[in-house]
Design an enzyme around this catalytic site. Structure first.
Site, short mmCIF file in Angstrom:
data_model
loop_
_atom_site.label_atom_id
_atom_site.label_comp_id
_atom_site.label_asym_id
_atom_site.label_seq_id
_atom_site.Cartn_x
_atom_site.Cartn_y
_atom_site.Cartn_z
N LYS A 115 104.32 53.98 52.98
CA LYS A 115 104.70 55.38 53.21
C LYS A 115 106.19 55.40 53.51
CE LYS A 115 100.58 56.54 55.90
NZ LYS A 115 100.16 57.17 57.17
N GLU B 167 113.45 59.55 57.97
CA GLU B 167 113.88 60.61 58.88
C GLU B 167 112.96 60.81 60.07
OE1 GLU B 167 115.44 63.51 55.42
OE2 GLU B 167 113.54 62.48 55.32
#
Lengths: 179, 366
Positions: free
Chosen positions: B290, B294
């Site tokens: 994944k 951020e």
């Protein structure tokens, strides 16, 4: 004026009050020292002058005359990296790399004068160097490793002292989405 | 002066890939006559390690050593399109593009090797730069030999291309925002506990420790992953306590005029950071990955604000929680002024409790 950088003498044309940073980068094309804040705040331009870490952005060219200037390029070669350079690789102490040459130069001065592996002492020595990417964690690991005299294997990375892993295994149960 | 200790926890979820998708990445790969692999992908590596991750995916998928792979993103003319390095998408979306291209290259290597060895490619395996016959490992040839044969015997080029696009999700109900398909490539989850020490005279907050748990899919490169999370922790600390382009509230003339007055965390006084990384593979990501970009700096500011409330009983409603803002909140509380209202599970900050910000106080602008 003659300027000795990394043990090589250069005849330079810049005016005596030009910043050493500008002379290194613009006249001599030695780009290891980075032009960050250019007001002494960030540490990215750090070089050694007679072995002492100095902000090249705040140092006038004439102040470096007759002295030994060392940039990150002078600490090691690609074939024979310095101990600090090897440790930065092994501990993954650089991400974008902008602060890295200043960090390595200042760290080299720290370990060369027998700096201890104590975290607080390293933080004090490098406290004027800012890094936006790493959170300093792996930089501190790298400098402490050199101060301890650890070997650094540049083909592998060190285990993290701060992270532990839990694997819940399997495939395809991790959420999301679109195929 | 009294030092107060407090703890707070926040949890977040964060999407991988652009919101509502529609963000393609493309890649192509060619094999040189000596078997070395050139990857062309438009992904810019801004220090996040995408060159490393994509090279790992290619090496693993084709079955060649990592150091055989050269990743070329040097210009936009020779590289296929990548929407960009943002939205925590490089590993997942661009990684899937190189994964597909690498699968194609692997198939081509086996095809040429099959011709050379006069055997069905389905009976061949490819690992660590060597093609061998399943069950008869002594019958083998190197990928360098295969690539040489492709070039000089068969007159062919070993190449592959790949692209990945999660199709754009369309909003089908403007009232609810409901979309017609999953709007993200994947979702990551995290929790953060902040332990703080608050000086009620100076308003200075010291974060003593950050304990963080991240659901990160498959950790494709644990060292790079830790780098993102360690760095995010300290960025989150900065967003919580320090970073503001108007640090000297309330006087406009004292605002920051250069990056030197933008306060970012330095090396001294850092909190202890402890990470628990939960490997929970995703469905669609390359090897179960994944995005972890951020999201790494999102959980800390809220956890710090909650820890401050735990320590001194006031809510500071704006970031960064500077000493001025914290002291103003303590003054309001001492004066008996309103604290945020509670309605069930909701904590509601009425506008008058908010310290004016740049966005709301136009009169501050020069």
């Amino acid at each position: 004026m003659d300027l000795v950088v990394n043990a090589v003498s250069h005849e330079v044309d810049s005016a005596p009050l030009t910043s050493l940073l500008e002379v290194l980068r613009e006249e001599l094309d030695i780009t290891g020292p980075k032009a960050g804040c250019e007001t002494g705040g960030c540490g990215a331009c750090t070089v050694l002058i007679d072995g002492e870490p100095r902000r090249s952005c705040l140092t006038a060219l004439c102040m470096a005359e007759g002295r030994e200037v060392t940039t990150v390029e002078g600490l090691g070669t690609p074939e024979a990296l310095s101990a600090v350079q090897q440790a930065f690789i092994h501990h993954y102490a650089a991400q974008c790399g902008f602060c890295t040459s200043g960090m390595i130069v200042a760290s080299s001065a720290y370990v060369d004068r027998g700096g201890s592996p104590d975290t607080g002492a390293i933080q004090e020595a490098l406290g004027g160097h800012y890094c936006r990417c790493t959170g300093y964690v792996k930089i501190l690991d790298a400098v402490a490793a050199v101060a301890r005299g650890d070997d650094a294997d540049t083909m592998s990375t060190a285990a993290s002292p701060t992270s532990s892993y839990v694997s819940i295994g399997g495939t395809g149960n991790g959420g999301g989405g679109a195929a | 002066m009294t030092l107060h200790r407090g703890r707070g926890m926040s949890t977040i979820e964060y999407p991988t890939g652009m919101n509502q998708n529609g963000d393609p990445s493309q890649a192509w790969i060619k094999v040189k006559p000596d078997g070395r692999v050139d990857v062309f992908s438009g992904t810019a590596d801004i220090g996040n390690g995408s060159k490393t991750i994509q090279s790992q995916i290619v090496a693993e998928t084709i079955g060649v050593p990592y150091d055989w792979v050269t990743f070329d993103n040097s210009n936009t003319d020779s590289s296929p399109l990548c929407t960009g390095t943002f939205a925590s998408r490089a590993t997942f979306v661009a990684g899937n593009a190189v994964l597909k291209a690498a699968r194609e290259v692997r198939g081509r290597i086996l095809e040429i090797a099959g011709r050379e060895m006069e055997i069905d490619p389905g009976d061949l395996e490819l690992e660590d730069g060597s093609v061998s016959v399943v069950g008869t490992p002594a019958r083998s040839m190197g990928v360098d030999e295969v690539a040489g044969a492709a070039t000089f015997v068969h007159g062919e080029l070993l190449t592959g291309d790949g692209a990945h696009l999660n199709p754009a999700a369309e909003i089908i109900d403007p009232e609810t925002g409901e979309v017609d398909k999953p709007p993200h490539a994947a979702i990551s989850y995290a929790a953060c506990v902040a332990e703080v020490e608050v000086d009620d005279e100076t308003g200075v907050v010291r974060v003593v420790k950050l304990t963080q748990a991240y659901d990160i899919g498959r950790a494709m490169n644990p060292t790079l992953l830790e780098g993102q999370i360690d760095g995010g922790a300290v960025m989150g600390l900065g967003f919580g306590l320090l970073e503001d382009s108007y640090p000297y509230y309330p006087a406009n003339e004292h605002r920051g005029e250069s990056m030197n007055t933008y306060h970012v965390p330095g090396m001294e006084g850092l909190p202890a950071v402890e990470n628990v990384l939960i490997e929970n593979p995703s469905t669609g990501g390359p090897y179960g990955a994944k995005g972890i970009g951020e999201m790494a700096n999102n959980a800390q500011p809220a956890a710090i604000a909650i820890a401050i409330h735990d320590a001194v009983g006031v809510w500071v409603t704006e970031f960064p929680i500077t000493p001025e803002r914290l002291l103003a909140a303590l003054d309001r509380e001492a004066a008996g002024e309103d604290q945020p209202r509670r309605e069930g599970k909701r904590v509601i900050y009425d506008e008058h409790l908010s310290v004016n910000t740049v966005a709301t106080a136009k009169s501050w602008r020069p």
